[in-house]
Write a protein that holds these residues in place. Structure first.
Motif, PDB file in Angstrom:
ATOM      1  N   LEU A 278      44.958  49.293  48.896  1.00 33.13           N
ATOM      2  CA  LEU A 278      43.740  49.227  49.689  1.00 33.13           C
ATOM      3  C   LEU A 278      42.739  48.265  49.056  1.00 33.13           C
ATOM      4  CD1 LEU A 278      42.052  50.269  52.047  1.00 33.13           C
ATOM      5  CD2 LEU A 278      41.293  52.155  50.590  1.00 33.13           C
ATOM      6  N   ALA A 279      42.620  48.315  47.713  1.00 36.63           N
ATOM      7  CA  ALA A 279      41.704  47.411  47.017  1.00 36.63           C
ATOM      8  C   ALA A 279      42.126  45.956  47.200  1.00 36.63           C
ATOM      9  CB  ALA A 279      41.649  47.772  45.536  1.00 36.63           C
ATOM     10  N   LEU A 280      43.446  45.689  47.132  1.00 35.04           N
ATOM     11  CA  LEU A 280      43.935  44.327  47.333  1.00 35.04           C
ATOM     12  C   LEU A 280      43.646  43.846  48.755  1.00 35.04           C
ATOM     13  CD1 LEU A 280      47.421  44.276  45.524  1.00 35.04           C
ATOM     14  CD2 LEU A 280      45.302  43.157  44.807  1.00 35.04           C
TER      15      LEU A 280
ATOM     16  N   VAL B 100      41.257  44.890  50.854  1.00 26.39           N
ATOM     17  CA  VAL B 100      39.821  44.650  51.024  1.00 26.39           C
ATOM     18  C   VAL B 100      39.403  43.370  50.308  1.00 26.39           C
ATOM     19  CG1 VAL B 100      37.525  45.558  50.536  1.00 26.39           C
ATOM     20  CG2 VAL B 100      39.311  47.096  51.348  1.00 26.39           C
ATOM     21  N   SER B 101      39.912  43.191  49.086  1.00 28.10           N
ATOM     22  CA  SER B 101      39.581  41.974  48.329  1.00 28.10           C
ATOM     23  C   SER B 101      40.085  40.732  49.050  1.00 28.10           C
ATOM     24  CB  SER B 101      40.190  42.049  46.923  1.00 28.10           C
ATOM     25  OG  SER B 101      39.688  43.162  46.211  1.00 28.10           O
TER      26      SER B 101
ATOM     27  N   LYS C 211      45.659  53.353  46.588  1.00 23.97           N
ATOM     28  CA  LYS C 211      44.319  52.857  46.274  1.00 23.97           C
ATOM     29  C   LYS C 211      44.368  51.394  45.835  1.00 23.97           C
ATOM     30  CE  LYS C 211      42.434  57.372  44.910  1.00 23.97           C
ATOM     31  NZ  LYS C 211      41.874  58.174  43.790  1.00 23.97           N
ATOM     32  N   PHE C 212      45.415  51.041  45.048  1.00 27.43           N
ATOM     33  CA  PHE C 212      45.557  49.651  44.592  1.00 27.43           C
ATOM     34  C   PHE C 212      45.814  48.726  45.783  1.00 27.43           C
ATOM     35  CE2 PHE C 212      48.320  46.184  43.012  1.00 27.43           C
ATOM     36  CZ  PHE C 212      47.415  45.582  42.149  1.00 27.43           C
TER      37      PHE C 212
END
Length: 253
Positions: A194-196, A198-199, A191-192
């Protein structure tokens, strides 16, 4: 993906009400079979919806072999019942591993009075009751009275219970039947990441947009500054042509 001989079995989750299959989830991506007389509310997946059924319409195919490979009698014939797109590749596995005589799936109508296979003939359900093996030589008298979480059923005939051919077909079905896997759950690390990602995509996109906007602004400013410094080129060209006309007149009055 293995169930029992009870319709509605084989669900890894979502089978809270054991008396009906209506409004259950599709853990393997396909719909359950339907049976006549709206058994267990299976008309919810009846033939009227075959046009949108995952895998196509319900079909059946006979599974026969020869005494060359197995010690079978003439009446030891099984039927695979399921969606057409599951049956087609599975037939290849049946032929390869169990020496089944190749056959083409045909549309299955559970409500037909002359249907080869009835609910009582099912010897095993698979994949959340969306696929079944059946035999006309077997009659499960408890098929319409048992609930989907029970193992109560009429015992198989002895020749069928210990048949190497039946065991082969059963094993191939369990191992080769197509399923749609669920989406794997993400770990905190995933999840981390994926968040990086996308960001990062969002930030890069914003930076490119800002650079494009700055570049367009500079082009506009350069054009305005050039006009201020040198004048409008169209206007200057018109003034030059007018001046040349005046000079020619002065030279030749």
């Amino acid at each position: 993906i293995r169930g029992t001989r009870a319709f509605g079995s084989g669900y890894p989750y979502g089978a809270g009400n054991q008396s009906t299959i209506a409004r259950r989830p599709f853990p393997f991506g396909v719909w359950p079979l339907y049976w006549d007389q709206n058994f267990m509310d299976s008309d919810e997946y009846g033939p009227q919806y075959d046009i949108i059924r995952p895998g196509g319409f319900i079909a059946s195919v006979p599974l026969r072999t020869t005494t060359e490979h197995f010690n079978v009698t003439d009446d030891e014939v099984y039927y695979a019942v399921g969606d057409r797109e599951s049956l087609l590749p599975l037939m290849v596995s049946y032929v390869t591993w169990c020496h089944v005589t190749p056959a083409w799936p045909s549309r299955f109508n559970a409500s037909a009075t002359n249907a080869t296979i009835k609910l009582e003939n099912v010897i095993q359900y698979f994949r959340a009751s969306s696929f079944a093996l059946a035999s006309p030589a077997y009659n499960n008298t408890l098929a319409r009275t048992s609930i989907s979480d029970t193992k109560d059923s009429t015992p198989l005939p002895e020749f069928m219970e210990y048949s190497p051919f039946r065991k082969c077909v059963d094993g191939v079905t369990e191992n080769a039947l197509a399923i749609v896997n669920t989406i794997p759950s993400l770990t905190p690390v995933d999840k981390f990441k994926l968040a990086l990602t996308v960001s990062g995509i969002f930030i890069c996109g914003a930076m490119l947009f800002a650079l494009a906007l700055i570049y367009a602004t500079l082009l506009i400013l350069r054009e305005k500054f050039s006009k201020w410094l040198y004048g409008d080129p169209f206007v200057m060209d018109r003034v030059r042509r007018e001046r040349e006309t005046e000079l020619r007149y002065e030279n030749h009055p």
